[in-house]
Design a protein around this motif. Structure first.
Motif, PDB file in Angstrom:
ATOM      1  N   LEU A  36       0.761  -1.353   0.246  1.00  0.00           N
ATOM      2  CA  LEU A  36      -0.155   0.026   0.023  1.00  0.00           C
ATOM      3  C   LEU A  36       0.957   1.231  -0.214  1.00  0.00           C
ATOM      4  CD1 LEU A  36      -2.809  -0.892   2.555  1.00  0.00           C
ATOM      5  CD2 LEU A  36      -2.839  -1.055   0.056  1.00  0.00           C
ATOM      6  N   GLN A  37       2.283   1.258   0.373  1.00  0.00           N
ATOM      7  CA  GLN A  37       3.037   2.263   0.258  1.00  0.00           C
ATOM      8  C   GLN A  37       3.615   2.586  -1.168  1.00  0.00           C
ATOM      9  OE1 GLN A  37       5.851   2.896   3.596  1.00  0.00           O
ATOM     10  NE2 GLN A  37       7.498   2.467   2.126  1.00  0.00           N
ATOM     11  N   ASP A  38       3.390   3.829  -1.449  1.00  0.00           N
ATOM     12  CA  ASP A  38       4.046   4.288  -2.854  1.00  0.00           C
ATOM     13  C   ASP A  38       4.634   5.738  -2.879  1.00  0.00           C
ATOM     14  OD1 ASP A  38       1.796   5.920  -2.643  1.00  0.00           O
ATOM     15  OD2 ASP A  38       0.471   4.890  -4.103  1.00  0.00           O
ATOM     16  N   GLU A  39       4.955   6.357  -3.741  1.00  0.00           N
ATOM     17  CA  GLU A  39       5.604   7.532  -3.778  1.00  0.00           C
ATOM     18  C   GLU A  39       4.699   8.652  -3.140  1.00  0.00           C
ATOM     19  OE1 GLU A  39       5.234   5.685  -6.940  1.00  0.00           O
ATOM     20  OE2 GLU A  39       7.404   4.880  -6.537  1.00  0.00           O
ATOM     21  N   PHE A  44       4.116   5.415   4.608  1.00  0.00           N
ATOM     22  CA  PHE A  44       2.726   4.961   5.124  1.00  0.00           C
ATOM     23  C   PHE A  44       2.926   3.672   6.303  1.00  0.00           C
ATOM     24  CE2 PHE A  44      -0.612   1.312   4.553  1.00  0.00           C
ATOM     25  CZ  PHE A  44      -1.544   2.145   4.714  1.00  0.00           C
ATOM     26  N   VAL A  45       3.836   2.826   5.746  1.00  0.00           N
ATOM     27  CA  VAL A  45       4.064   1.820   6.513  1.00  0.00           C
ATOM     28  C   VAL A  45       4.525   1.864   7.956  1.00  0.00           C
ATOM     29  CG1 VAL A  45       5.341  -0.546   7.148  1.00  0.00           C
ATOM     30  CG2 VAL A  45       4.440  -0.088   4.968  1.00  0.00           C
ATOM     31  N   SER A  46       5.649   2.884   8.012  1.00  0.00           N
ATOM     32  CA  SER A  46       5.856   3.442   9.422  1.00  0.00           C
ATOM     33  C   SER A  46       4.764   4.337  10.165  1.00  0.00           C
ATOM     34  CB  SER A  46       7.228   4.168   9.102  1.00  0.00           C
ATOM     35  OG  SER A  46       6.891   5.441   8.548  1.00  0.00           O
ATOM     36  N   GLU A  47       4.114   4.804   9.337  1.00  0.00           N
ATOM     37  CA  GLU A  47       2.781   5.693   9.970  1.00  0.00           C
ATOM     38  C   GLU A  47       2.145   4.630  10.757  1.00  0.00           C
ATOM     39  OE1 GLU A  47       1.626   8.226   7.132  1.00  0.00           O
ATOM     40  OE2 GLU A  47       3.470   9.654   7.122  1.00  0.00           O
TER      41      GLU A  47
END
Length: 157
Positions: A36-39, A44-47
């Motif tokens: 789900l993480q992109d530019e 996103f993942v760390s949040e």
């Protein structure tokens, strides 16, 4: 660590992830989270994981307080906290934490105070291990991101 190459850091991150999967700490849900993480949302993942850790700290504190009460009769409240912890752990792929929550919930359903105390100790241990390893992974990710942007002049000896 800043001078490490991007590929070396990527390999170290993959090695750590492989270890966590091999140990059963993480499952495929963590990979789905990474997808789900992109530019447009590079953190996103760390949040999401930071929110998970923040909420989990509260849940663990509440569980600890419930277990320290002299007249423990509110196992239902404990089960609510455990269900929240289980759900959020499942959503980020924290497999071992989720599995300990299942065992903890079984002990609380049986009103087994000693079993709940043992399960809480194990839950805190698994949670700390997960937190430390994901912190290590995110530090490598930050270093990799820096290394991909910063270019160092070649040294000539």
């Amino acid at each position: 660590m800043l001078g490490w190459g991007v590929e070396f850091l990527r390999a170290e991150m993959n090695r750590l992830l492989a270890l966590l999967f091999h140990q059963g700490v993480l499952d495929e849900q963590f990979l789905q989270l990474q997808q789900l993480q992109d530019e447009s949302s590079p953190n996103f993942v760390s949040e999401v994981i930071t929110i998970y850790f923040h909420e989990s700290e509260k849940l663990l504190r509440n569980l600890r307080l419930l277990l320290m009460e002299r007249e423990l009769s509110d196992y239902k409240k404990m089960e609510i906290h455990l269900n929240q912890m289980m759900g959020s752990s499942s959503s980020i792929g924290a497999k071992r934490v989720r599995n300990v929550c299942v065992a903890f919930r079984a002990a609380s359903e049986q009103n087994n105070h000693a079993g709940c105390l043992r399960a809480l100790e194990l839950l805190e241990h698994e949670y700390c291990y997960l937190k430390n390893k994901l912190h290590e992974l995110f530090q490598m990710e930050q270093q990799r991101a820096l290394a991909s942007v910063v270019r160092y002049p070649a040294r000539h000896n």
